[in-house]
Write an enzyme that holds these catalytic residues in place. Sequence first.
Site, PDB file in Angstrom:
ATOM      1  N   GLY A 115    -115.705 -23.613 -22.688  1.00 33.60           N
ATOM      2  CA  GLY A 115    -116.278 -24.256 -21.524  1.00 33.60           C
ATOM      3  C   GLY A 115    -117.789 -24.237 -21.613  1.00 33.60           C
ATOM      4  CG  ASP A 133    -119.270 -20.141 -21.792  1.00 32.26           C
ATOM      5  OD1 ASP A 133    -119.565 -20.788 -22.828  1.00 32.26           O
ATOM      6  OD2 ASP A 133    -118.413 -19.238 -21.777  1.00 32.26           O
ATOM      7  CG  ASP A 161    -129.024 -48.452 -30.163  1.00 27.69           C
ATOM      8  OD1 ASP A 161    -127.999 -48.004 -30.751  1.00 27.69           O
ATOM      9  OD2 ASP A 161    -130.052 -48.785 -30.771  1.00 27.69           O
ATOM     10  CG  ASP A 212    -126.557 -46.702 -35.298  1.00 30.70           C
ATOM     11  OD1 ASP A 212    -126.504 -47.671 -36.070  1.00 30.70           O
ATOM     12  OD2 ASP A 212    -127.023 -46.761 -34.144  1.00 30.70           O
ATOM     13  CG  HIS A 232    -120.215 -27.976 -31.623  1.00 33.21           C
ATOM     14  ND1 HIS A 232    -119.796 -27.339 -32.762  1.00 33.21           N
ATOM     15  CD2 HIS A 232    -120.302 -29.285 -31.947  1.00 33.21           C
ATOM     16  CE1 HIS A 232    -119.628 -28.209 -33.735  1.00 33.21           C
ATOM     17  NE2 HIS A 232    -119.939 -29.408 -33.269  1.00 33.21           N
ATOM     18  CG  ASP A 233    -121.629 -24.087 -24.597  1.00 38.40           C
ATOM     19  OD1 ASP A 233    -121.255 -22.969 -25.000  1.00 38.40           O
ATOM     20  OD2 ASP A 233    -121.988 -24.300 -23.429  1.00 38.40           O
ATOM     21  CB  SER A 237    -119.872 -18.908 -25.428  1.00 37.84           C
ATOM     22  OG  SER A 237    -119.193 -20.139 -25.614  1.00 37.84           O
TER      23      SER A 237
END
Length: 316
Positions: free
Chosen positions: A74, A76, A244, A236, A68-69, A78
């Site tokens: 980018g 950083d 895995d 999963d 997500h960041d 945030s």
Amino acid sequence: MAHIIRPSFLAAAVGVVVLLSPLAAAQLKTDYYASICPNLEAIIQSSVKQSMAQSQIAGPAALRLFFHDCAVRGCDASIMIVNSNGDDDWHNPDNQSLKPDGFQAILDAKAAVDSDPQCRYKVSCADVLALAAREAVSQSGGPYYEVELGRYDGRISTKTSVVLPHTDFNLDQLNAFFSGLGLSQTDMIALSGAHTLGAADCPSFQSRIGTDPSMDSAFAGQLQSTCAGQTFAFLDAMTPASFDNSYYRNLQTGRGLLGSDQVLYTDQRSRGTVNYYAANQGTFFYDFTNAMTKLGRVGVKTAANGEIRRDCQTPN
């Protein structure tokens, strides 16, 4: 299980991302902190191990934070900023599924780093997050890989910067999204393997039950029963706590939880890669680590446009 992980990075926050500049590329090095904070990786490894022992979702949640960041402004950190007026990435409704366990794991790791006098206030939150994501993978049985370091922290986080792709995206939409980050279809399919960890809310996939022919009928029945008794299902179910390649084997049998997962197998253009990863876990691990390295270069800040935050939740 008190908390869950919602759909992982395919619901990653996306906004205007500046790809890696030559200057930022030059500053990223695996040994960036060798003389600045020589015990950095051991400190974070120990801290994340403790967080994962305290919360079974701390690892997957920290890994998801990294996606997500990097996908918004980018890599950083945030995503970690909390503004007093509520105008920050996390307060965007589409980001409310990010779990406190993940944020706390990063805050604890940063505190552990700053408790070392040699390291105090010299390591960025962005680098702590990148290393914690690696630990979440490796400590869950996945590959251990070298992490490029030297990022600076951003100072800006706003709700309007967050745009989320949907869990019903088709291959073209997924490719367009990841292409915007400088990542290929192979990178995207490899990074999708992160869905070997965590869980998703029932509303994110219930519309597929009984209506999507690509979903195995027995699996659909299981999900119907699961969602009648609880609010989530594992991404999963075969090995929900292990990193895995079973995610890809699930897709082969119509047991991909999200539409944006299963489409990787139903679309002939990506099926071959899914089959290859399903049969070759080592290759999946190799491609995943390469894709994570590329993702970690997105929008990296330098000293000219960033800082090293003392408190990950507040710009200096």
